[in-house]
Design an enzyme around this catalytic site. Structure first.
Site, PDB file in Angstrom:
ATOM      1  N   HIS A 164     -20.866  34.525   5.641  1.00  0.00           N
ATOM      2  CA  HIS A 164     -19.366  34.661   6.199  1.00  0.00           C
ATOM      3  C   HIS A 164     -19.517  34.272   7.616  1.00  0.00           C
ATOM      4  O   HIS A 164     -20.532  34.597   8.156  1.00  0.00           O
ATOM      5  CB  HIS A 164     -18.970  36.074   5.811  1.00  0.00           C
ATOM      6  CG  HIS A 164     -19.828  37.143   6.436  1.00  0.00           C
ATOM      7  ND1 HIS A 164     -20.820  37.602   5.876  1.00  0.00           N
ATOM      8  CD2 HIS A 164     -19.860  37.979   7.640  1.00  0.00           C
ATOM      9  CE1 HIS A 164     -21.470  38.566   6.588  1.00  0.00           C
ATOM     10  NE2 HIS A 164     -20.748  38.478   7.823  1.00  0.00           N
ATOM     11  N   TYR A 206     -27.326  37.846   3.793  1.00  0.00           N
ATOM     12  CA  TYR A 206     -28.320  38.729   4.423  1.00  0.00           C
ATOM     13  C   TYR A 206     -28.336  40.094   3.814  1.00  0.00           C
ATOM     14  O   TYR A 206     -27.207  40.333   3.393  1.00  0.00           O
ATOM     15  CB  TYR A 206     -28.277  38.794   5.831  1.00  0.00           C
ATOM     16  CG  TYR A 206     -27.274  39.462   6.548  1.00  0.00           C
ATOM     17  CD1 TYR A 206     -27.156  40.933   6.730  1.00  0.00           C
ATOM     18  CD2 TYR A 206     -25.849  38.838   6.785  1.00  0.00           C
ATOM     19  CE1 TYR A 206     -25.848  41.741   7.163  1.00  0.00           C
ATOM     20  CE2 TYR A 206     -24.723  39.570   7.231  1.00  0.00           C
ATOM     21  CZ  TYR A 206     -25.127  40.953   7.537  1.00  0.00           C
ATOM     22  OH  TYR A 206     -23.853  41.414   7.677  1.00  0.00           O
ATOM     23  N   HIS A 219     -17.227  35.656  11.133  1.00  0.00           N
ATOM     24  CA  HIS A 219     -16.515  36.719  11.724  1.00  0.00           C
ATOM     25  C   HIS A 219     -15.248  36.063  12.577  1.00  0.00           C
ATOM     26  O   HIS A 219     -15.823  35.218  13.436  1.00  0.00           O
ATOM     27  CB  HIS A 219     -17.170  37.803  12.555  1.00  0.00           C
ATOM     28  CG  HIS A 219     -17.984  38.895  11.746  1.00  0.00           C
ATOM     29  ND1 HIS A 219     -17.726  40.102  11.122  1.00  0.00           N
ATOM     30  CD2 HIS A 219     -19.393  38.504  11.352  1.00  0.00           C
ATOM     31  CE1 HIS A 219     -18.893  40.498  10.572  1.00  0.00           C
ATOM     32  NE2 HIS A 219     -19.679  39.641  10.798  1.00  0.00           N
ATOM     33  N   TYR A 252     -28.840  37.631  12.384  1.00  0.00           N
ATOM     34  CA  TYR A 252     -27.849  37.931  13.567  1.00  0.00           C
ATOM     35  C   TYR A 252     -28.925  37.872  14.791  1.00  0.00           C
ATOM     36  O   TYR A 252     -29.983  38.676  14.800  1.00  0.00           O
ATOM     37  CB  TYR A 252     -27.132  39.051  13.595  1.00  0.00           C
ATOM     38  CG  TYR A 252     -25.799  39.004  12.601  1.00  0.00           C
ATOM     39  CD1 TYR A 252     -24.717  38.365  12.911  1.00  0.00           C
ATOM     40  CD2 TYR A 252     -26.021  39.301  11.234  1.00  0.00           C
ATOM     41  CE1 TYR A 252     -23.576  38.572  12.249  1.00  0.00           C
ATOM     42  CE2 TYR A 252     -24.937  39.268  10.439  1.00  0.00           C
ATOM     43  CZ  TYR A 252     -23.861  38.545  10.978  1.00  0.00           C
ATOM     44  OH  TYR A 252     -22.853  38.639  10.035  1.00  0.00           O
ATOM     45  N   ARG A 268     -24.687  40.627   1.605  1.00  0.00           N
ATOM     46  CA  ARG A 268     -23.623  40.016   2.102  1.00  0.00           C
ATOM     47  C   ARG A 268     -23.538  38.569   1.627  1.00  0.00           C
ATOM     48  O   ARG A 268     -24.234  37.912   2.106  1.00  0.00           O
ATOM     49  CB  ARG A 268     -23.516  40.382   3.476  1.00  0.00           C
ATOM     50  CG  ARG A 268     -23.202  41.741   4.097  1.00  0.00           C
ATOM     51  CD  ARG A 268     -21.830  42.492   3.808  1.00  0.00           C
ATOM     52  NE  ARG A 268     -20.753  41.930   3.428  1.00  0.00           N
ATOM     53  CZ  ARG A 268     -20.066  41.476   4.465  1.00  0.00           C
ATOM     54  NH1 ARG A 268     -19.788  41.591   5.485  1.00  0.00           N
ATOM     55  NH2 ARG A 268     -18.663  40.872   4.035  1.00  0.00           N
TER      56      ARG A 268
END
Lengths: 235, 193
Positions: free
Chosen positions: A159, A146, A161, A107, A156
């Site tokens: 995905h 990640y 959001h 991120y 995780r």
């Protein structure tokens, strides 16, 4: 627990509980006292109105909206779908805000310490609005998995959001879209916080018709917000 | 009802560059921030300031707070308001708790008017890493006549104080303090709307 008013209540079968110990951060952050039912007033029947006027020309294309000196790395995807209410009624002119990790699972957020590379040409946030039939579409790069510190060797699943308001503040939804066939889904306590039979609603479907030849793989993700009660509910 | 609601998932720790980018210094315009007013906005100027506290009393540094409120005449900027929307005041604010050294959220707004005979209030939506679903609460004001409010009347008396922001006159203006306690003896009342 029943909410009262024109909008149907939150479906606490689909919706995850506040405290879900497998996701450790919920233990000290999830409210523990029962929610107090509130009969919907004008304060609840209204909500922020954001439509086409707040979406810039590249906001729907994360492969382009943060380029510095080239194209972002990774597998291009196109995500399309409809925003509906529980009666299947399409919700037109509905804003979707989206954000995600880059192809390496990193991120851009300053607090993300994961040792994977940033991509100078990818920020990973955007927005789009549904058309008159409740349809939306945006372009991106498939996000990477990640690691996170919730449990040993925890990762995780891939995905994206999503954040939506819908027609009122009570229809607010923040969720995550997952990808089909991801082996990490069965190991993910966040995904599994919604029960079997409902959590699958968060998994997109690969679709060859949405896939753009020579350009991007297509995924369909429909989103269902709270609907309207057919008749006023009785206590 | 033919379809099932899409489940909620946590906003996670990294929402800022998507939802509150300008506040956090990312190069992306944001829909809304902590300032709901401009020079033209009518009404009593107030600041709403608070922290989000976890079950051990520690301030949460990755919460996102949203507020939704009426204008000074108690009108909402939404088509469902029969008195007509007041587009000069949008009534929506959004602020993350990760930029203030004391981890506060801060809104510059106006005090809302009464809506349909209710005591003046602001609807708040709380989300953070560690919350799988958002939580709704209401901010009431300590200097208003809250005794007749139908919603407050449904709240056990010993918990009502968690919904009432305390007014302070400061050199910087009128400040209402409103801390959100996610858990514990002072757990904020959250509503099922």
């Amino acid at each position: 627990m029943t909410a009262h008013g024109p909008f149907s209540p939150r479906d606490w079968v689909s919706q995850p509980p506040y405290v879900w110990p497998d996701y450790k951060s919920t233990v000290l952050r999830g409210p523990t006292k029962p929610l107090i039912p509130l009969k919907q007033t004008l304060s609840e029947m209204t909500g922020p109105v954001y439509g086409h006027e707040c979406v810039g020309p590249l906001d729907h294309d994360m492969t382009k909206n943060a380029r510095v000196n080239g194209e972002p790395l990774g597998e291009r995807i196109v995500v399309a779908g409809r925003v509906l209410d529980e009666d299947g009624k399409p919700l037109p002119n509905t804003l979707l805000e989206v954000w995600q990790a880059n192809a390496a699972g990193r991120y851009i957020h300053k607090n993300d310490q994961h040792d994977a590379p940033l991509d100078p040409n990818f920020r990973g946030s955007g927005r789009c609005v549904t058309d008159g039939d409740g349809r939306y579409k945006f372009y991106s790069i498939k996000p990477g998995a990640y690691p996170w510190g919730n449990h040993p060797n925890g990762w995780r699943p891939n995905h994206i959001h999503f954040s939506l308001f819908g027609p009122s503040f009570v229809t607010r939804l923040v969720t995550q879209m997952y990808f089909p066939g991801d082996p990490l889904l069965d190991l993910d306590p966040i995904y599994k916080s919604s029960p079997e039979g409902r959590r699958e609603l968060m998994v997109s479907n690969f679709d060859l018709d949405v896939t753009e030849p020579e350009f991007a793989l297509g995924y369909i993700f429909d989103i269902v917000l709270r609907g309207r009660n057919a008749t006023p509910t009785q206590e | 009802m033919s379809l099932k609601q899409t489940p909620s998932q946590t906003v996670g720790p990294y929402f800022a560059y998507g939802l509150t980018p300008e506040q956090y210094g990312y190069d992306f315009n944001e829909l809304a921030g902590g300032r709901l007013v401009d020079d033209e906005t009518e009404g009593e100027r107030i600041h709403i300031v608070g922290r989000v506290l976890d079950g051990e009393g520690n301030a949460v540094d990755d919460a996102m707070i949203e507020i939704w409120q009426a204008d000074a005449q108690g009108r909402y900027a939404h088509p469902a308001d029969p008195r007509g929307s007041n587009l000069a005041f949008k009534g929506f604010g959004r602020y993350g708790t990760g930029t203030d050294p004391e981890l506060r959220f801060m809104f510059d707004t106006i005090k809302p008017g009464s809506v349909d005979g209710q005591a003046p209030h602001i609807t708040m939506c709380v989300m953070c890493r560690g919350m799988l679903s958002h939580a709704f609460t209401r901010i009431y004001f300590s200097d208003e006549a809250n005794g007749d409010d139908a919603v407050l009347a449904t709240v056990p008396e010993d918990r009502r104080a968690t919904l009432i922001a305390e007014r302070e006159e400061t050199p910087a203006g009128i400040v209402y303090r409103f801390d959100v306690h996610l858990q514990g003896g002072k757990e904020t009342v959250f509503f099922d709307l």
